[in-house]
Design an enzyme around this catalytic site. Sequence first.
Site, mmCIF file in Angstrom:
data_model
loop_
_atom_site.group_PDB
_atom_site.id
_atom_site.type_symbol
_atom_site.label_atom_id
_atom_site.label_comp_id
_atom_site.label_asym_id
_atom_site.label_seq_id
_atom_site.Cartn_x
_atom_site.Cartn_y
_atom_site.Cartn_z
ATOM 1 N N GLU A 85 -11.706 4.093 -0.984
ATOM 2 C CA GLU A 85 -11.986 4.472 0.553
ATOM 3 C C GLU A 85 -12.956 5.767 0.763
ATOM 4 O O GLU A 85 -12.647 6.588 0.091
ATOM 5 C CB GLU A 85 -10.742 4.533 1.374
ATOM 6 N N ASP B 78 0.792 -1.113 0.187
ATOM 7 C CA ASP B 78 -0.046 0.022 0.021
ATOM 8 C C ASP B 78 0.880 1.286 0.103
ATOM 9 O O ASP B 78 0.460 2.146 0.554
ATOM 10 C CB ASP B 78 -0.912 -0.100 1.251
ATOM 11 N N ASP C 259 -3.279 -3.225 -2.578
ATOM 12 C CA ASP C 259 -4.382 -2.045 -2.355
ATOM 13 C C ASP C 259 -4.437 -1.314 -3.761
ATOM 14 O O ASP C 259 -3.185 -1.123 -4.197
ATOM 15 C CB ASP C 259 -4.267 -1.297 -1.251
ATOM 16 N N ASN C 260 -5.390 -0.512 -3.996
ATOM 17 C CA ASN C 260 -5.678 0.396 -5.273
ATOM 18 C C ASN C 260 -5.082 -0.288 -6.687
ATOM 19 O O ASN C 260 -4.555 0.695 -7.171
ATOM 20 C CB ASN C 260 -4.538 1.556 -4.798
HETATM 21 C C1 LIG Z 1 9.284 3.131 -2.003
HETATM 22 N N1 LIG Z 1 9.690 2.713 -0.744
HETATM 23 C C2 LIG Z 1 9.065 3.112 0.524
HETATM 24 N N2 LIG Z 1 9.350 2.713 1.708
HETATM 25 C C3 LIG Z 1 8.596 2.975 2.831
HETATM 26 N N3 LIG Z 1 7.690 3.681 2.858
HETATM 27 C C4 LIG Z 1 7.090 4.116 1.811
HETATM 28 C C5 LIG Z 1 7.608 3.924 0.585
HETATM 29 N N4 LIG Z 1 7.028 4.258 -0.662
HETATM 30 C C6 LIG Z 1 5.856 5.204 -0.052
HETATM 31 N N5 LIG Z 1 5.886 4.990 1.432
HETATM 32 C C7 LIG Z 1 5.051 5.561 2.237
HETATM 33 O O1 LIG Z 1 3.760 4.863 2.213
HETATM 34 C C8 LIG Z 1 2.659 5.707 2.069
HETATM 35 C C9 LIG Z 1 2.441 6.065 0.739
HETATM 36 C C10 LIG Z 1 1.037 5.344 0.435
HETATM 37 C C11 LIG Z 1 0.656 5.710 -1.173
HETATM 38 N N6 LIG Z 1 -0.698 5.626 -1.265
HETATM 39 C C12 LIG Z 1 -1.386 6.207 -2.254
HETATM 40 O O2 LIG Z 1 -0.692 6.962 -3.049
HETATM 41 C C13 LIG Z 1 -2.877 6.148 -2.214
HETATM 42 C C14 LIG Z 1 -3.635 7.167 -2.880
HETATM 43 C C15 LIG Z 1 -4.949 6.983 -3.106
HETATM 44 C C16 LIG Z 1 -5.688 7.955 -3.785
HETATM 45 C C17 LIG Z 1 -6.891 7.491 -4.537
HETATM 46 C C18 LIG Z 1 -7.510 8.502 -5.366
HETATM 47 C C19 LIG Z 1 -7.199 9.983 -5.233
HETATM 48 F F1 LIG Z 1 -7.674 10.853 -5.836
HETATM 49 C C20 LIG Z 1 -6.347 10.183 -4.460
HETATM 50 C C21 LIG Z 1 -5.293 9.389 -3.914
HETATM 51 C C22 LIG Z 1 -5.692 6.044 -2.367
HETATM 52 C C23 LIG Z 1 -4.687 5.070 -1.716
HETATM 53 O O3 LIG Z 1 -5.486 4.029 -0.997
HETATM 54 C C24 LIG Z 1 -3.482 4.921 -1.722
HETATM 55 O O4 LIG Z 1 -2.837 4.022 -0.929
HETATM 56 C C25 LIG Z 1 3.435 6.956 2.717
HETATM 57 F F2 LIG Z 1 2.657 8.003 2.417
HETATM 58 C C26 LIG Z 1 4.650 6.982 2.299
HETATM 59 O O5 LIG Z 1 5.662 7.738 3.104
HETATM 60 MG MG LIG Z 2 -4.049 2.416 -0.482
#
Ligand SMILES: CNc1ncnc2c1ncn2[C@@H]1O[C@H](/C=C/CNC(=O)c2cc(-c3ccc(F)cc3)cc(O)c2O)[C@H](F)[C@H]1O
Ligand SMILES: [Mg+2]
Length: 214
Positions: free
Chosen positions: A199, A141, A169-170
């Site tokens: 969600e 996720d 997810d997603n």
């Molecule tokens: C790359 N390695 C990483 N290592 C550790 N933590 C990480 C790493 N990469 C990210 N993180 C960490 O994981 C998280 C990132 C979550 C990203 N999730 C989404 O973008 C996401 C977006 C939507 C969404 C849907 C429609 C819309 F209009 C707007 C948004 C819905 C969802 O359910 C999501 O999960 C955190 F933020 C980041 O620091």
């Molecule tokens: Mg998600």
Amino acid sequence: TRSTRPQRLLKAVQKNATRGDPQSVISAIDHFCRHSEWAMNIGDEKGTILDSVVNELNPEKVLELGTYCGYSTVRIARLLPPGARLITLEFNGDYAAIARQVITWAGLEDRVQLVEGASEDWIPRMKEHFGIETFDLVFLDHWKDRYLPDTKLMEDCGLLRKGTVLLADNVICPGVPDYLQYVRNSLSYKSCYFKSHLEYTKAEDGLEKSVFLG
Ligand SMILES: CNc1ncnc2c1ncn2[C@@H]1O[C@H](/C=C/CNC(=O)c2cc(-c3ccc(F)cc3)cc(O)c2O)[C@H](F)[C@H]1O
Ligand SMILES: [Mg+2]
């Protein structure tokens, strides 16, 4: 200066949820996201699918990529037997700090190991640092363009065994096209799609469950 959304989400948990009661933490976050401010937690509808996969697997060792505020961390950890362990990776220090407090408010800190760092740095260290041979369940996720490279990295590091489940997810919104194409066409996975909604909205989204065949 103005607080951040994760800080306001934590305040809502501390105000409306009961310490040591994971379900009340989940309900407080869902209420906040539905009635105050949308946030990218898996949410209650897709969360129920996550719950059913966890209950079916009864996993001992779980890896979560992307903690954010800890909502799915709490959802998963509340279903684990006390001996089981959930390792969750989050490289944003501000999010990690909020998630730690959410997990502690739920009373689940003894089952959860939140590691502040990047998945690509920590996946190769699971064996020597945590003594983990393989995972039973991985919940993806984090950044959507990292699902596929991290899955290949987990394969290369020998962290997947016959029967390990990847739950992503997603897969529709925002979407993970390269990951979907891989798990649905690779002979090493048996994959299936659980249709649901983004969600707290009516938009389509869903989870992809992929069993590693070894
Ligand atoms: C790359 N390695 C990483 N290592 C550790 N933590 C990480 C790493 N990469 C990210 N993180 C960490 O994981 C998280 C990132 C979550 C990203 N999730 C989404 O973008 C996401 C977006 C939507 C969404 C849907 C429609 C819309 F209009 C707007 C948004 C819905 C969802 O359910 C999501 O999960 C955190 F933020 C980041 O620091
Ligand atoms: Mg998600």
